[in-house]
Design a protein around this motif. Structure first.
Motif, PDB file in Angstrom:
ATOM      1  N   THR A 137      63.383  34.586  18.560  1.00 52.90           N
ATOM      2  CA  THR A 137      63.017  34.676  17.149  1.00 52.90           C
ATOM      3  C   THR A 137      61.576  34.228  16.981  1.00 52.90           C
ATOM      4  OG1 THR A 137      65.307  34.170  16.562  1.00 52.90           O
ATOM      5  CG2 THR A 137      63.663  33.999  14.827  1.00 52.90           C
ATOM      6  N   LEU A 138      60.850  34.935  16.120  1.00 52.65           N
ATOM      7  CA  LEU A 138      59.407  34.727  16.010  1.00 52.65           C
ATOM      8  C   LEU A 138      59.005  34.343  14.591  1.00 52.65           C
ATOM      9  CD1 LEU A 138      56.615  35.168  17.523  1.00 52.65           C
ATOM     10  CD2 LEU A 138      56.658  37.476  16.532  1.00 52.65           C
ATOM     11  N   ALA A 139      58.179  33.306  14.465  1.00 50.50           N
ATOM     12  CA  ALA A 139      57.532  32.988  13.182  1.00 50.50           C
ATOM     13  C   ALA A 139      56.167  33.676  13.185  1.00 50.50           C
ATOM     14  CB  ALA A 139      57.372  31.478  13.021  1.00 50.50           C
ATOM     15  N   PRO A 140      55.648  34.025  12.011  1.00 55.44           N
ATOM     16  CA  PRO A 140      56.145  33.689  10.669  1.00 55.44           C
ATOM     17  C   PRO A 140      57.166  34.664  10.104  1.00 55.44           C
ATOM     18  CG  PRO A 140      54.018  34.763  10.495  1.00 55.44           C
ATOM     19  CD  PRO A 140      54.302  34.648  11.968  1.00 55.44           C
ATOM     20  N   HIS A 141      57.747  35.514  10.920  1.00 51.78           N
ATOM     21  CA  HIS A 141      58.683  36.520  10.413  1.00 51.78           C
ATOM     22  C   HIS A 141      60.066  36.296  10.991  1.00 51.78           C
ATOM     23  CE1 HIS A 141      55.154  38.494   8.827  1.00 51.78           C
ATOM     24  NE2 HIS A 141      54.640  38.598  10.045  1.00 51.78           N
ATOM     25  N   GLY A 142      60.823  35.372  10.398  1.00 52.56           N
ATOM     26  CA  GLY A 142      62.226  35.264  10.770  1.00 52.56           C
ATOM     27  C   GLY A 142      62.696  33.958  11.357  1.00 52.56           C
ATOM     28  N   LEU A 143      61.800  33.069  11.775  1.00 50.19           N
ATOM     29  CA  LEU A 143      62.260  31.853  12.437  1.00 50.19           C
ATOM     30  C   LEU A 143      62.965  30.929  11.452  1.00 50.19           C
ATOM     31  CD1 LEU A 143      60.279  29.990  15.198  1.00 50.19           C
ATOM     32  CD2 LEU A 143      61.900  28.827  13.732  1.00 50.19           C
ATOM     33  N   ARG A 144      62.370  30.712  10.276  1.00 45.14           N
ATOM     34  CA  ARG A 144      63.031  29.864   9.283  1.00 45.14           C
ATOM     35  C   ARG A 144      64.386  30.458   8.895  1.00 45.14           C
ATOM     36  NH1 ARG A 144      59.517  29.731   5.681  1.00 45.14           N
ATOM     37  NH2 ARG A 144      58.701  27.584   5.595  1.00 45.14           N
ATOM     38  N   GLU A 145      64.417  31.771   8.705  1.00 44.41           N
ATOM     39  CA  GLU A 145      65.657  32.432   8.325  1.00 44.41           C
ATOM     40  C   GLU A 145      66.729  32.272   9.411  1.00 44.41           C
ATOM     41  OE1 GLU A 145      62.332  34.000   5.993  1.00 44.41           O
ATOM     42  OE2 GLU A 145      62.646  33.692   8.156  1.00 44.41           O
ATOM     43  N   ALA A 146      66.312  32.305  10.667  1.00 42.68           N
ATOM     44  CA  ALA A 146      67.269  32.107  11.762  1.00 42.68           C
ATOM     45  C   ALA A 146      67.840  30.696  11.733  1.00 42.68           C
ATOM     46  CB  ALA A 146      66.595  32.388  13.103  1.00 42.68           C
ATOM     47  N   LEU A 147      66.977  29.706  11.514  1.00 41.12           N
ATOM     48  CA  LEU A 147      67.450  28.321  11.436  1.00 41.12           C
ATOM     49  C   LEU A 147      68.436  28.147  10.288  1.00 41.12           C
ATOM     50  CD1 LEU A 147      64.085  26.435  12.068  1.00 41.12           C
ATOM     51  CD2 LEU A 147      66.020  26.590  13.647  1.00 41.12           C
ATOM     52  N   VAL A 148      68.104  28.721   9.146  1.00 39.95           N
ATOM     53  CA  VAL A 148      69.007  28.641   7.991  1.00 39.95           C
ATOM     54  C   VAL A 148      70.347  29.282   8.316  1.00 39.95           C
ATOM     55  CG1 VAL A 148      69.393  29.497   5.641  1.00 39.95           C
ATOM     56  CG2 VAL A 148      67.193  28.475   6.251  1.00 39.95           C
ATOM     57  N   ARG A 149      70.314  30.410   9.005  1.00 39.76           N
ATOM     58  CA  ARG A 149      71.549  31.100   9.374  1.00 39.76           C
ATOM     59  C   ARG A 149      72.408  30.245  10.298  1.00 39.76           C
ATOM     60  NH1 ARG A 149      69.294  35.150  11.197  1.00 39.76           N
ATOM     61  NH2 ARG A 149      69.490  34.904  13.455  1.00 39.76           N
ATOM     62  N   TYR A 150      71.793  29.597  11.277  1.00 42.63           N
ATOM     63  CA  TYR A 150      72.557  28.751  12.198  1.00 42.63           C
ATOM     64  C   TYR A 150      73.113  27.521  11.482  1.00 42.63           C
ATOM     65  CZ  TYR A 150      70.561  31.602  15.943  1.00 42.63           C
ATOM     66  OH  TYR A 150      70.203  32.649  16.756  1.00 42.63           O
ATOM     67  N   ILE A 151      72.346  26.958  10.557  1.00 40.96           N
ATOM     68  CA  ILE A 151      72.852  25.824   9.778  1.00 40.96           C
ATOM     69  C   ILE A 151      74.029  26.265   8.921  1.00 40.96           C
ATOM     70  CG2 ILE A 151      72.295  24.145   7.970  1.00 40.96           C
ATOM     71  CD1 ILE A 151      69.373  24.209   9.028  1.00 40.96           C
ATOM     72  N   ASP A 152      73.913  27.438   8.292  1.00 42.45           N
ATOM     73  CA  ASP A 152      75.019  27.974   7.490  1.00 42.45           C
ATOM     74  C   ASP A 152      76.271  28.165   8.333  1.00 42.45           C
ATOM     75  OD1 ASP A 152      73.694  28.044   5.052  1.00 42.45           O
ATOM     76  OD2 ASP A 152      73.005  30.119   5.304  1.00 42.45           O
ATOM     77  N   GLU A 153      76.098  28.618   9.570  1.00 40.37           N
ATOM     78  CA  GLU A 153      77.251  28.805  10.454  1.00 40.37           C
ATOM     79  C   GLU A 153      77.953  27.485  10.722  1.00 40.37           C
ATOM     80  OE1 GLU A 153      75.813  30.776  13.938  1.00 40.37           O
ATOM     81  OE2 GLU A 153      75.529  32.709  12.929  1.00 40.37           O
ATOM     82  N   GLU A 154      77.172  26.423  10.914  1.00 42.39           N
ATOM     83  CA  GLU A 154      77.791  25.108  11.123  1.00 42.39           C
ATOM     84  C   GLU A 154      78.551  24.659   9.886  1.00 42.39           C
ATOM     85  OE1 GLU A 154      78.012  23.407  14.068  1.00 42.39           O
ATOM     86  OE2 GLU A 154      77.141  25.297  14.780  1.00 42.39           O
ATOM     87  N   MET A 155      78.013  24.952   8.709  1.00 49.66           N
ATOM     88  CA  MET A 155      78.708  24.616   7.469  1.00 49.66           C
ATOM     89  C   MET A 155      80.034  25.356   7.369  1.00 49.66           C
ATOM     90  SD  MET A 155      75.331  24.652   5.025  1.00 49.66           S
ATOM     91  CE  MET A 155      76.265  24.728   3.515  1.00 49.66           C
ATOM     92  N   GLU A 156      80.051  26.613   7.789  1.00 56.03           N
ATOM     93  CA  GLU A 156      81.286  27.391   7.765  1.00 56.03           C
ATOM     94  C   GLU A 156      82.330  26.786   8.704  1.00 56.03           C
ATOM     95  OE1 GLU A 156      80.293  31.414   8.689  1.00 56.03           O
ATOM     96  OE2 GLU A 156      78.996  31.662   6.933  1.00 56.03           O
ATOM     97  N   HIS A 157      81.887  26.339   9.872  1.00 52.16           N
ATOM     98  CA  HIS A 157      82.803  25.677  10.809  1.00 52.16           C
ATOM     99  C   HIS A 157      83.386  24.414  10.178  1.00 52.16           C
ATOM    100  CE1 HIS A 157      82.099  28.377  14.090  1.00 52.16           C
ATOM    101  NE2 HIS A 157      80.813  28.088  14.190  1.00 52.16           N
ATOM    102  N   ALA A 158      82.532  23.613   9.542  1.00 52.49           N
ATOM    103  CA  ALA A 158      82.996  22.362   8.930  1.00 52.49           C
ATOM    104  C   ALA A 158      84.010  22.643   7.829  1.00 52.49           C
ATOM    105  CB  ALA A 158      81.800  21.593   8.375  1.00 52.49           C
ATOM    106  N   ARG A 159      83.742  23.620   7.000  1.00 57.31           N
ATOM    107  CA  ARG A 159      84.648  23.931   5.881  1.00 57.31           C
ATOM    108  C   ARG A 159      85.970  24.502   6.371  1.00 57.31           C
ATOM    109  NH1 ARG A 159      79.496  26.412   2.711  1.00 57.31           N
ATOM    110  NH2 ARG A 159      78.868  24.503   1.607  1.00 57.31           N
ATOM    111  N   ALA A 160      85.944  25.099   7.569  1.00 54.20           N
ATOM    112  CA  ALA A 160      87.176  25.638   8.151  1.00 54.20           C
ATOM    113  C   ALA A 160      87.944  24.590   8.944  1.00 54.20           C
ATOM    114  CB  ALA A 160      86.849  26.834   9.042  1.00 54.20           C
ATOM    115  N   GLY A 161      87.446  23.364   8.966  1.00 54.03           N
ATOM    116  CA  GLY A 161      88.120  22.283   9.677  1.00 54.03           C
ATOM    117  C   GLY A 161      87.786  22.200  11.151  1.00 54.03           C
ATOM    118  N   ARG A 162      86.807  22.996  11.589  1.00 55.11           N
ATOM    119  CA  ARG A 162      86.379  22.928  12.984  1.00 55.11           C
ATOM    120  C   ARG A 162      85.249  21.903  13.136  1.00 55.11           C
ATOM    121  NH1 ARG A 162      87.190  28.507  12.051  1.00 55.11           N
ATOM    122  NH2 ARG A 162      85.010  28.788  11.471  1.00 55.11           N
TER     123      ARG A 162
END
Length: 199
Positions: free
Chosen positions: A1-26
């Motif tokens: 993933t390359l900045a300035p086009h997409g790196l922040r968005e990738a980090l946000v996506r991975y953080i969101d995925e962790e939130m989904e795991h937490a909300r699912a009890g994982r």
């Protein structure tokens, strides 16, 4: 993933995925080692993740605008700074991917970017996935060594003040840079012995 086009968005996506795991009890966990954490959006996402139940451990050598341990906001975030003999610039980012950390299932990256506006918006920076099993084990072990440092480490409190981490009781004193230097010297010695054996 390359900045300035997409790196922040990738980090946000991975953080969101962790939130989904937490909300699912994982299990949901994030580890990161950086020089600085300043970017407003990333900080807000980390707060949101903490509120969702994601466990977040950060090694931030320099400036950190996030406040860990604030009730109702960042109770699941811990921040440590380590400043030792060597001036470090390595950046490692790890997402548990529903398995917690450390784990073989983790999404593991090295990066050139600190989480700052200038890195994510104004520079060419990389976030590179690590697939090789041996390198993955070494990087995760390195992160663990930094988290265990109780000699040169300082923890950031919710008041924005740093407090030195001290080895308590009979707990062994761990100076992360010395541990990693010793391991590097061992690998060099082993490599030299193998080279001699070949010839």
């Amino acid at each position: 993933t390359l900045a300035p086009h997409g790196l922040r968005e990738a980090l946000v996506r991975y953080i969101d995925e962790e939130m989904e795991h937490a909300r699912a009890g994982r299990k949901a966990q994030i580890w990161a080692k950086l020089n600085a954490l300043v970017d407003d959006l990333i900080i807000r996402k980390l707060y949101e993740a903490s509120e969702a139940g994601v466990k977040i451990d950060l090694i931030i050598r320099g400036i950190c605008c996030l406040r860990p341990g604030v009730p109702g906001l960042s109770e699941n975030i811990r921040v440590k700074s380590i400043v030792g003999r060597f001036l470090e610039h390595s950046r490692i980012v790890c997402f548990g991917a529903g398995a917690g950390l450390p784990s073989k299932k983790a999404k593991l990256f090295i990066s050139s970017a600190d989480w700052m506006q200038r890195n994510l918006d104004k520079r060419i920076e990389l976030l590179v996935p690590i697939e090789d099993p041996d390198i993955r084990r070494r990087l995760i072990s390195i992160l663990g060594t930094y988290f265990d440092d109780n000699v040169k480490g300082r923890k950031l409190g919710p008041d924005g003040k740093w407090k030195r981490v001290k080895a308590s009781g009979r707990k062994k004193a761990i100076r992360s840079q010395e541990v990693l230097q010793h391991l590097a010297e061992q690998r060099i010695s082993e490599s030299k012995r193998q080279d001699r054996a070949v010839f």
